[in-house]
Scaffold this motif. Structure first.
Motif, PDB file in Angstrom:
ATOM      1  N   ILE A   1     -10.204   2.514  48.654  1.00  0.00           N
ATOM      2  CA  ILE A   1     -10.926   1.869  47.872  1.00  0.00           C
ATOM      3  C   ILE A   1     -12.424   2.118  48.274  1.00  0.00           C
ATOM      4  O   ILE A   1     -12.807   2.265  49.375  1.00  0.00           O
ATOM      5  CB  ILE A   1     -10.690   0.231  48.306  1.00  0.00           C
ATOM      6  CG1 ILE A   1      -9.293   0.036  47.685  1.00  0.00           C
ATOM      7  CG2 ILE A   1     -11.532  -0.415  47.599  1.00  0.00           C
ATOM      8  CD1 ILE A   1      -8.767  -1.338  47.823  1.00  0.00           C
ATOM      9  N   GLY A   2     -13.538   2.027  47.469  1.00  0.00           N
ATOM     10  CA  GLY A   2     -14.670   2.370  47.597  1.00  0.00           C
ATOM     11  C   GLY A   2     -15.289   1.522  48.528  1.00  0.00           C
ATOM     12  O   GLY A   2     -14.966   0.262  48.641  1.00  0.00           O
ATOM     13  N   LYS A   3     -16.618   1.879  49.535  1.00  0.00           N
ATOM     14  CA  LYS A   3     -17.099   1.136  50.298  1.00  0.00           C
ATOM     15  C   LYS A   3     -17.862  -0.081  49.737  1.00  0.00           C
ATOM     16  O   LYS A   3     -18.100  -1.229  50.375  1.00  0.00           O
ATOM     17  CB  LYS A   3     -18.001   1.765  51.134  1.00  0.00           C
ATOM     18  CG  LYS A   3     -17.633   2.933  52.036  1.00  0.00           C
ATOM     19  CD  LYS A   3     -18.497   3.603  52.861  1.00  0.00           C
ATOM     20  CE  LYS A   3     -17.950   4.639  53.804  1.00  0.00           C
ATOM     21  NZ  LYS A   3     -18.910   5.481  54.714  1.00  0.00           N
ATOM     22  N   GLU A   4     -18.327   0.125  48.263  1.00  0.00           N
ATOM     23  CA  GLU A   4     -18.917  -1.279  47.860  1.00  0.00           C
ATOM     24  C   GLU A   4     -18.131  -2.548  47.491  1.00  0.00           C
ATOM     25  O   GLU A   4     -18.710  -3.393  47.338  1.00  0.00           O
ATOM     26  CB  GLU A   4     -19.391  -0.818  46.433  1.00  0.00           C
ATOM     27  CG  GLU A   4     -18.593  -0.336  45.537  1.00  0.00           C
ATOM     28  CD  GLU A   4     -17.961   1.131  45.402  1.00  0.00           C
ATOM     29  OE1 GLU A   4     -17.588   1.637  44.279  1.00  0.00           O
ATOM     30  OE2 GLU A   4     -18.188   1.735  46.544  1.00  0.00           O
ATOM     31  N   TYR A   5     -16.631  -2.025  47.755  1.00  0.00           N
ATOM     32  CA  TYR A   5     -15.833  -3.219  47.484  1.00  0.00           C
ATOM     33  C   TYR A   5     -15.126  -3.502  48.963  1.00  0.00           C
ATOM     34  O   TYR A   5     -14.415  -4.246  49.085  1.00  0.00           O
ATOM     35  CB  TYR A   5     -14.828  -3.036  46.721  1.00  0.00           C
ATOM     36  CG  TYR A   5     -15.228  -2.756  45.212  1.00  0.00           C
ATOM     37  CD1 TYR A   5     -15.584  -3.969  44.590  1.00  0.00           C
ATOM     38  CD2 TYR A   5     -15.286  -1.566  44.593  1.00  0.00           C
ATOM     39  CE1 TYR A   5     -16.299  -3.815  43.326  1.00  0.00           C
ATOM     40  CE2 TYR A   5     -15.741  -1.257  43.425  1.00  0.00           C
ATOM     41  CZ  TYR A   5     -16.143  -2.521  42.480  1.00  0.00           C
ATOM     42  OH  TYR A   5     -16.563  -2.404  41.368  1.00  0.00           O
TER      43      TYR A   5
ATOM     44  N   SER B   1      -1.396   4.726  47.599  1.00  0.00           N
ATOM     45  CA  SER B   1      -0.931   5.672  46.676  1.00  0.00           C
ATOM     46  C   SER B   1      -0.935   5.116  45.404  1.00  0.00           C
ATOM     47  O   SER B   1      -1.728   4.276  45.197  1.00  0.00           O
ATOM     48  CB  SER B   1       0.549   5.995  47.155  1.00  0.00           C
ATOM     49  OG  SER B   1       1.108   6.877  46.442  1.00  0.00           O
ATOM     50  N   LEU B   2       0.078   5.469  44.573  1.00  0.00           N
ATOM     51  CA  LEU B   2       0.058   4.913  43.273  1.00  0.00           C
ATOM     52  C   LEU B   2       0.350   3.294  43.263  1.00  0.00           C
ATOM     53  O   LEU B   2       1.294   2.990  43.741  1.00  0.00           O
ATOM     54  CB  LEU B   2       1.385   5.184  42.496  1.00  0.00           C
ATOM     55  CG  LEU B   2       1.450   4.760  41.168  1.00  0.00           C
ATOM     56  CD1 LEU B   2       0.167   5.060  40.080  1.00  0.00           C
ATOM     57  CD2 LEU B   2       2.810   5.235  40.522  1.00  0.00           C
ATOM     58  N   GLY B   3      -0.816   2.525  42.998  1.00  0.00           N
ATOM     59  CA  GLY B   3      -0.638   0.971  42.803  1.00  0.00           C
ATOM     60  C   GLY B   3      -1.857   0.423  42.392  1.00  0.00           C
ATOM     61  O   GLY B   3      -2.895   1.199  41.904  1.00  0.00           O
ATOM     62  N   PRO B   4      -1.929  -0.798  42.610  1.00  0.00           N
ATOM     63  CA  PRO B   4      -3.170  -1.463  42.109  1.00  0.00           C
ATOM     64  C   PRO B   4      -4.470  -1.036  42.724  1.00  0.00           C
ATOM     65  O   PRO B   4      -5.532  -0.892  41.794  1.00  0.00           O
ATOM     66  CB  PRO B   4      -2.895  -2.960  42.509  1.00  0.00           C
ATOM     67  CG  PRO B   4      -1.465  -3.097  42.714  1.00  0.00           C
ATOM     68  CD  PRO B   4      -1.065  -1.847  43.176  1.00  0.00           C
TER      69      PRO B   4
ATOM     70  N   TRP C   1     -10.424  -8.317  42.759  1.00  0.00           N
ATOM     71  CA  TRP C   1      -9.370  -7.729  43.454  1.00  0.00           C
ATOM     72  C   TRP C   1      -9.640  -6.825  44.667  1.00  0.00           C
ATOM     73  O   TRP C   1      -8.976  -6.914  45.506  1.00  0.00           O
ATOM     74  CB  TRP C   1      -8.333  -7.373  42.384  1.00  0.00           C
ATOM     75  CG  TRP C   1      -7.543  -8.070  41.620  1.00  0.00           C
ATOM     76  CD1 TRP C   1      -7.608  -8.295  40.161  1.00  0.00           C
ATOM     77  CD2 TRP C   1      -6.371  -9.147  42.131  1.00  0.00           C
ATOM     78  NE1 TRP C   1      -6.803  -9.364  39.798  1.00  0.00           N
ATOM     79  CE2 TRP C   1      -6.093  -9.735  40.962  1.00  0.00           C
ATOM     80  CE3 TRP C   1      -6.048  -9.402  43.253  1.00  0.00           C
ATOM     81  CZ2 TRP C   1      -5.076 -10.719  41.099  1.00  0.00           C
ATOM     82  CZ3 TRP C   1      -4.895 -10.240  43.571  1.00  0.00           C
ATOM     83  CH2 TRP C   1      -4.570 -11.079  42.242  1.00  0.00           C
ATOM     84  N   LEU C   2     -10.507  -5.823  44.441  1.00  0.00           N
ATOM     85  CA  LEU C   2     -10.725  -4.915  45.359  1.00  0.00           C
ATOM     86  C   LEU C   2     -11.248  -5.481  46.502  1.00  0.00           C
ATOM     87  O   LEU C   2     -11.006  -5.001  47.744  1.00  0.00           O
ATOM     88  CB  LEU C   2     -11.619  -4.003  44.785  1.00  0.00           C
ATOM     89  CG  LEU C   2     -10.910  -3.068  43.679  1.00  0.00           C
ATOM     90  CD1 LEU C   2     -12.053  -1.937  43.054  1.00  0.00           C
ATOM     91  CD2 LEU C   2      -9.786  -2.365  44.271  1.00  0.00           C
TER      92      LEU C   2
END
Length: 758
Positions: free
Chosen positions: A113-117, A150-153, A169-170
């Protein structure tokens, strides 16, 4: 158009176009989306018959950033010290609460997940490295970490979520406030995701006291990892719009949505028992559960686009997570089996000195080098922002199968030491766990028989996909015109490959080019020959079988084996160059490439011996291998050299097994074996002096070790300090070769009682 071009079109391309339309396998919508979703990378070079080796060698060497290395040195090291795999699997059947809390707190669930989140935004290489290292200690912990990454939300939201969905969510996923799972597989839909029976119907319903447009969902999913503890459920289903509320189509296709696990109607919490491992896995169900339309990942605009989303994101599971588990088995078995083969003695010498044991060790070491090479090359493609569906399918299938092979070898060498479960056993749970990796993200049988060549033949071939699109053009005249231009190029491509294949056969590939000199130069030349032979075989297979090729799975699988082993051999050569051409690694390099060439030869022979169209097999044999297929398996000397390297401490062994966790705690099982191995190796010269004295009759042969040492000190053969070193090493050796045993009360009582006659 010239007269010659007119004649070519009339007498060659037009008849070929009509034939092509007849034999052409029709592309289903899901197949088309799968083709368009992926990208062609190094696999395209290998499939085209003339790979540019300089291109391969100029791909960047994967390296960890400063933040990634710091995380591995600190957070990951702390996590590994917290894991007791015996307690996790055999006693608690779950990760300890403090481990779950640590995973949440240190953002192990937000590697991608990106650092912005609030995520870590690590590279594919770092993600893979972290999972691999955890898996050498605990597969249950590794699976728990890899699934959210991996593959997921998390991945689907990052790529396709609306801004509102990402903003909500993130950050929650990054901070560990929510644990995600993704429900794709069901009782009637495993590898064939297109057959998902789970259904959603577009309708109006009540949400938060208002009537809104949404979806009524009914689903029955199983094998969903993290489902029993998930707080948010990603769900794939087929969406229908019978009342045309959002369009003019009734069947809208596969769609993905995100649903809180505590939402009314969501059934979640039950557990499966995946081969007695302790990672959370279970079913989820729901019946007529109404959700608002904005819960569709990507919003209403992404209705029906779920299959494409899933295919594009499958590369994480196939290219990172599951290959990481396979690579972990290599690092673990190479390090521990080499140590055990030196520590365990039979007939007065290490069992690794016996050729039968050395053969298995040679395979373990050679395959481990290949696994790590394939892991790093595959993550390189992903970090270059490629989506190579064929490359990741190769990685998933072959790396898990190779891991199964060397895990069996490790079990054979360890023998009773490996089959008695307990805190001392460091490979028993991996033996249970490897079939899990083999059956998920597309069962291996499907991956080999249908995906690697079945999709690769069309996707990677320089002309076939374009020809299929021309044949499918609703404007027949325009399609014929496009086909005419492609056909002439295709014919030139095929004729050139046949001619050069014959030249390779009679010159032993002497005129092929190599980008390097030295011992590995010949391998580039031979792999180029195999690549060209694959191109010729593929053209003959597609031309003679057409749409039937889909059903001829054994032909497809064997041609896929050739492509796969070309890729694996490429990875071995790339790693050797990236790591500075380490001379001590040459036995591993020779093993890896020779193994791959041998497997290519076997696959070609099987294709030509079993080709379903009469005459094609002998014709291919005459064109490609008129003098025979001469690619022997790795030699016995090569295997013995690798076995010796595995039983020798040094930089080469560290390079080969650098991701294997070796704990410093007194009760760490790998640490116990490693300390005994190093101690024994350090006293080998002292032991040689004693052995020499025994043979000379200076020390009685039947003396115990303690008596021999005392006699050797008295005779001035060794010093007191030497004697103490040998004593210490022997104590460590005795500890290392022990297996766990338990009081009878540890097990459920039944049958005969201990010590009692019947």
């Amino acid at each position: 158009m010239s007269t010659l071009a007119n004649m070519r079109k009339r007498y060659l391309s037009d008849p070929a176009f009509k034939m092509f339309k007849k034999v052409l396998p029709p592309l289903s919508e899901t197949e088309r989306e799968a083709m368009e979703a992926g990208s062609v990378w190094w696999d395209g070079e290998l499939f085209g018959g003339n790979p540019s080796w300089n291109t391969l060698l100029t791909y960047p060497q994967p390296k960890l950033s400063r933040d990634e290395q710091a995380f591995i040195d600190n957070q990951l090291a702390t996590l590994l010290d917290m894991l007791d795999d015996y307690q996790i699997v055999q006693e608690d059947r779950d990760l300890p609460p403090e481990v779950w809390e640590y995973l949440r707190k240190e953002r192990f669930f937000s590697l991608i997940i990106g650092k912005e989140y609030g995520g870590l935004d690590f590279s594919a290489h770092a993600n893979s490295t972290i999972v691999t290292r955890i898996a050498t200690k605990s597969l249950s912990a590794a699976v728990s970490v890899m699934v959210p990454n991996s593959l997921g939300p998390g991945e689907l939201l990052s790529h396709y979520g609306t801004q509102e969905q990402k903003d909500y969510w993130l950050p929650r996923l990054s901070q560990g406030k929510d644990i995600p799972c993704f429900a794709l597989t069901g009782p009637e839909a495993g590898s064939d995701a297109g057959s998902i029976p789970d259904k959603g119907v577009v309708c109006y319903g009540e949400f938060e006291g208002k009537e809104v447009l949404g979806i009524s969902l009914t689903w029955n999913k199983r094998y969903i990892t993290l489902a029993p503890v998930a707080t948010v459920l990603g769900l794939a289903f087929k969406l229908h719009d019978p009342d045309s509320l959002i369009g003019d189509k009734e069947a809208l296709g596969i769609t993905c949505a995100l649903i809180p696990a505590d939402y009314p109607g969501v059934e979640i919490g039950e557990r499966h028992d995946p081969l007695n491992l302790a990672f959370m896995n279970g079913p989820t169900r729901g019946k007529n559960v109404f959700i608002p339309m904005e819960w569709v990942i990507g919003g209403q605009d992404y209705v029906g686009r779920g299959w494409r989303m899933l295919v594009e994101c499958l590369s994480a599971g196939r290219g990172i997570s599951l290959p990481a588990l396979g690579t972990a088995v290599g690092h673990l078995t190479a390090r521990t089996t080499g140590a055990y083969a030196y520590v365990r003695k039979q007939f007065g010498m290490p069992i690794g000195n016996f050729e039968g044991v050395a053969e298995s060790m040679g395979r373990i070491g050679g395959v481990t080098y290949m696994l790590e090479a394939a892991r790093t090359l595959t993550t390189t493609s992903l970090d270059l922002e490629e989506k190579p569906g064929i490359v990741t399918a190769i990685a998933k299938y072959h790396m898990t199968e190779l891991a199964r092979t060397i895990l069996n070898d490790a079990m054979d060498v360890h023998a009773g030491r490996a089959i008695q479960l307990g805190p001392m056993n460091y490979i028993g749970h991996h033996y249970f766990g490897m079939p899990v990796a083999i059956t998920v993200e597309g069962a291996n049988i499907l991956t080999r028989n249908l995906m690697i060549f079945g999709q690769g033949a069309t996707r990677c071939h320089p002309y076939v996909l374009a020809e299929m699109e021309a044949a499918a053009n609703p404007d027949g005249e325009e399609g014929a015109k496009q086909f005419d231009g492609l056909l002439s190029k295709h014919i030139g491509f095929a004729v050139g490959n046949v001619a050069k294949s014959l030249l390779n056969a009679f010159t032993r590939s002497a005129f092929n080019r190599s980008p390097v000199s030295g011992e590995t130069a010949v391998y580039y030349k031979q792999l180029s020959r195999m690549s060209r032979a694959l191109a010729v075989s593929s053209d003959f297979a597609m031309l003679s079988l057409g749409g039937e090729l889909k059903r001829r799975e054994m032909v497809s699988a064997r041609l896929g084996d050739v492509l796969s082993h070309l890729y694996l051999a490429s990875a071995v050569l790339k790693r050797y160059e990236d790591e500075g051409r380490q001379q001590q690694d040459l036995p591993f390099v020779h093993y890896g490439v020779q193994y791959c060439l041998h497997r290519c030869g076997i696959a070609f022979d099987e294709v030509m011996s079993n080709f379903p169209r009469r005459g094609i097999g002998p014709l291919l044999r005459g064109l490609l291998f008129p003098l025979g297929i001469h690619y022997p398996a790795p030699s016995d000397d090569n295997k013995m050299a690798i076995a010796k390297l595995l039983m020798t401490p040094g930089a080469h062994r560290e390079r080969l097994t650098h991701l294997c966790y070796v704990g410093e705690r007194a009760d760490d099982p790998v640490g116990i074996m490693e300390r005994a191995f190093v101690a024994l190796y350090q006293v080998k010269d002292i032991e040689r002096k004693i052995t020499k004295a025994v043979k000379a009759g200076e020390i009685p042969r039947k003396f115990s070790l303690t008596e021999k040492l005392q006699a050797a000190v008295s005779a001035g053969i060794i010093t007191e300090a030497d004697s103490n070193k040998v004593h210490n090493a022997e104590q460590l050796r005795q500890q290392a070769i022990q297996v766990d045993h338990f009081a009878a009360s540890h097990f459920k009582k039944g049958g005969l009682q201990p010590g009692k006659a019947a």
